[in-house]
Motif scaffolding. Structure first.
Motif, short mmCIF file in Angstrom:
data_model
loop_
_atom_site.label_atom_id
_atom_site.label_comp_id
_atom_site.label_asym_id
_atom_site.label_seq_id
_atom_site.Cartn_x
_atom_site.Cartn_y
_atom_site.Cartn_z
N UNK A 9 1.09 -0.91 -0.07
CA UNK A 9 -0.07 0.01 0.10
C UNK A 9 0.53 1.09 -0.23
N UNK A 10 2.29 0.93 1.19
CA UNK A 10 2.80 2.46 0.81
C UNK A 10 3.51 2.33 -0.51
N UNK B 132 -1.20 4.42 -1.29
CA UNK B 132 -2.95 4.41 -0.62
C UNK B 132 -2.52 3.72 0.67
N UNK B 133 -4.07 3.63 1.24
CA UNK B 133 -3.90 2.89 3.18
C UNK B 133 -3.40 1.47 2.45
N UNK B 134 -3.51 1.07 3.66
CA UNK B 134 -3.74 -0.67 4.22
C UNK B 134 -4.92 -1.36 3.92
N UNK B 135 -5.96 -0.19 4.20
CA UNK B 135 -7.46 -0.07 4.45
C UNK B 135 -7.81 -0.65 2.94
N UNK B 136 -7.56 0.71 1.73
CA UNK B 136 -7.97 0.06 1.25
C UNK B 136 -7.76 -0.30 -0.06
N UNK C 83 -9.94 -4.14 0.27
CA UNK C 83 -10.73 -3.68 0.09
C UNK C 83 -10.83 -4.23 -1.56
N UNK C 84 -9.17 -3.22 -2.00
CA UNK C 84 -9.38 -3.57 -2.77
C UNK C 84 -9.78 -5.17 -3.61
N UNK C 85 -8.22 -5.97 -2.72
CA UNK C 85 -7.63 -7.28 -3.30
C UNK C 85 -9.05 -8.03 -3.13
N UNK D 5 -10.45 -10.65 -5.54
CA UNK D 5 -10.87 -12.37 -5.72
C UNK D 5 -12.09 -12.13 -5.49
N UNK D 6 -13.15 -11.61 -4.92
CA UNK D 6 -14.82 -11.66 -5.14
C UNK D 6 -15.58 -12.06 -6.83
N UNK D 7 -15.35 -11.09 -6.77
CA UNK D 7 -15.22 -10.66 -8.85
C UNK D 7 -14.64 -12.07 -9.58
#
Length: 95
Positions: A21-22, A26-30, A33-35, A39-41
């Motif tokens: 993320x760094x 972007x933030x680790x949280x973001x 969420x993207x990952x 994966x679910x897509x």
């Protein structure tokens, strides 16, 4: 709409997410969420019913088609080079 989900990750996984993320700013949280969404897509695509797959395939195939240039074309290099030379020489200005 979005939802908040609290997760407990191992130090190793969190550290890896934090480093990546760094790097991309972007933030680790973001990033997490993207990952998860990516994966679910992929999983959701595997779970489509045959009817849903057919609808998706039909939508995709609507883009298929053909073009008629009004003259025969060839796939040999000489023919392609001649076509390119003719187009490069054409100013496309109407008289």
């Amino acid at each position: 709409m979005s939802q908040i989900l609290t997760l407990e990750l191992s130090d190793r996984v969190f550290s890896s997410i934090q480093q990546q993320a760094k790097k991309i700013g972007i933030s680790p949280e973001r990033l997490a969420a993207i990952l998860l969404e990516q994966q679910f897509d992929q999983v959701f695509k595997l779970l489509l019913t045959e009817a849903e797959k057919e609808v998706a395939r039909a939508k995709f195939e609507r883009h298929f088609g053909e073009i008629n240039l009004g003259y025969a074309t060839d796939v040999d290099n000489e023919s392609i080079d001649a076509d390119l030379a003719r187009e490069y020489a054409n100013t496309h200005e109407e008289d």
